[in-house]
Design an enzyme around this catalytic site. Structure first.
Site, PDB file in Angstrom:
ATOM      1  N   GLY A 263     -25.820  40.069  49.663  1.00  0.00           N
ATOM      2  CA  GLY A 263     -24.911  38.944  49.797  1.00  0.00           C
ATOM      3  C   GLY A 263     -25.076  38.291  51.150  1.00  0.00           C
ATOM      4  O   GLY A 263     -26.102  38.452  51.815  1.00  0.00           O
ATOM      5  N   GLY A 264     -24.054  37.561  51.584  1.00  0.00           N
ATOM      6  CA  GLY A 264     -24.171  36.810  52.814  1.00  0.00           C
ATOM      7  C   GLY A 264     -24.254  37.659  54.062  1.00  0.00           C
ATOM      8  O   GLY A 264     -24.795  37.220  55.076  1.00  0.00           O
TER       9      GLY A 264
ATOM     10  N   ASP B 150      -7.647  40.218  48.536  1.00  0.00           N
ATOM     11  CA  ASP B 150      -8.694  39.756  47.617  1.00  0.00           C
ATOM     12  C   ASP B 150      -8.642  40.530  46.309  1.00  0.00           C
ATOM     13  O   ASP B 150      -9.674  40.914  45.751  1.00  0.00           O
ATOM     14  CB  ASP B 150     -10.071  39.898  48.280  1.00  0.00           C
ATOM     15  CG  ASP B 150     -11.149  39.125  47.527  1.00  0.00           C
ATOM     16  OD1 ASP B 150     -10.807  38.144  46.825  1.00  0.00           O
ATOM     17  OD2 ASP B 150     -12.332  39.502  47.634  1.00  0.00           O
TER      18      ASP B 150
ATOM     19  N   ALA C 284     -28.255  45.106  45.400  1.00  0.00           N
ATOM     20  CA  ALA C 284     -27.724  43.752  45.520  1.00  0.00           C
ATOM     21  C   ALA C 284     -27.663  43.345  46.978  1.00  0.00           C
ATOM     22  O   ALA C 284     -27.704  44.185  47.881  1.00  0.00           O
ATOM     23  CB  ALA C 284     -26.338  43.653  44.893  1.00  0.00           C
TER      24      ALA C 284
END
Length: 376
Positions: free
Chosen positions: A19-20, A146, A17
């Site tokens: 992401g940013g 989070d 995977a």
């Protein structure tokens, strides 16, 4: 077996995977139990030359590397190889609590006792992190910030893990959050988180939201837009009951949810350990012994197609789009929400940098969500 490259002592064998800020690979290399599968998280090329991203990445690795708890995803190594920064973590297969909740909708929901066990285990992990002291016996005042269903993982063998301390606040961090910057997923923010004033009870609130959602199948704060979600949080005055949404919820567990979700921190559980103890007492009073085998059966029942991932090479990774500049970032909905609701109170000259950091942090969280099948 064909490899995708090398990162320190780890052979990259399968891209998982991106992401940013980073990407994750199934890899092979040293672990505390000898050579074996490892999850390697590596900074993307477009992020590795930015000192802010590098420091955020290193902060995460250094923070989590010191944590040793059965309900926290372990970090084995933090390093740099020819300009490539990486974090090596334990590899395991499973599904997120978010996936379990989604799959259980229309099937009567998740078993109440299974939800209780999952939340109690995460409360146990949080209590450990909140109380953690480093090797010099310094209290780090860690706050996860989070806690949310995508970051709670249940393995195929029923092990429960808390993931992603990438947004965690700790006294040990070198990268400091700008005053007033909001971090965390909007739907799981405690009221005080809108101003950046967080402590361990902030994580208790977020865990209470996870418990409510897992019991009822519905997120409490989430609305169609981020603006509406944040407005709900700002208007929030009293804790909800899960029983009207689902009669099977035990009154004693409903009481746990209510106490965790008081807007005023002094009325909540004052520690994650208190919340864990209340759940454990409810399970004891109901004579419900819920262990890893029981959670394993829940995962297997809801995900019969789920099999252990094979250690094989996937197609070459597709690099995410380049990181947007400040101008583009300010056009995102999250930024607009923070501007409109005046959640960021920095002076004009400092405001833009704080916003950029906040939004990129959200992008980093997406990486962990996308890698939900591998990290425990």
């Amino acid at each position: 077996m064909k490899e995708l490259g090398q990162c320190g002592p780890y052979a990259l064998r399968r891209w998982v995977a991106a992401g940013g800020m980073g990407e994750v690979f199934l890899s092979h290399g040293p672990t505390p139990r000898g050579p074996g599968p490892v999850a390697v998280k590596r900074l993307l090329p477009q992020a590795k030359d930015d000192p802010i991203f590098v420091q955020m990445f290193l902060d995460e690795g250094r923070l989590v590397k010191g944590l040793r708890h059965p309900n926290i995803c372990a970090v084995y190594d933090l390093g740099e190889d020819h300009g490539q920064y990486y974090i090596a973590m334990e590899w395991a297969d499973g599904v997120s609590l978010e996936q379990l909740i989604t799959r259980a909708r229309g099937r009567g929901g998740l078993p109440v006792e299974a939800v209780a066990r999952i939340i109690a285990d995460i409360a146990n992990a949080l209590d450990y992190a909140h109380r953690f002291r480093d090797e010099q016996d310094r209290f780090l005042a860690i706050v996860h910030r989070d806690v949310s269903p995508p970051n709670i993982m249940i393995g195929l063998r029923g092990r429960v893990k808390l993931l992603d301390f990438g947004l965690a606040k700790a006294r040990s961090q070198l990268t400091k959050t700008q005053p007033g910057t909001v971090k965390g997923k909007f739907g799981y923010l405690a009221p005080e988180q809108l101003t950046g004033d967080v402590d361990a009870r902030t994580d208790v609130f977020a865990l209470g939201l996870c418990m409510y959602e897992a019991m009822t199948g519905e997120a409490f704060f989430n609305q169609e837009t981020a603006a509406e979600t944040v407005m709900n949080i700002r208007a929030y005055t009293s804790p909800p009951s899960a029983i009207p949404k689902r009669r099977e919820v035990w009154p004693e567990l409903d009481a746990v949810i209510k106490r965790a979700l008081w807007p005023r921190r002094e009325l909540r559980f004052q520690s994650a350990g208190e919340m864990r103890n209340a759940i454990e007492q409810a399970l004891l009073d109901r004579r419900q012994r819920v262990d890893a085998k029981r959670l394993e059966s829940v995962v297997r029942e809801l995900f019969p197609e789920k099999k252990p991932l094979e250690d094989s090479v996937a197609p070459p990774p597709i690099a995410p789009a380049p990181i947007a500049g400040a101008k583009e970032l300010e056009e995102l909905e999250e930024l607009e929400v923070m501007e409109e609701l005046e959640l960021i109170t920095l002076p004009k000259t400092r405001k833009k940098n704080g916003l950029v950091i906040a939004v990129i942090a959200f992008g980093a969280v997406l990486l962990i969500g996308a890698a939900a099948l591998l990290l425990l």
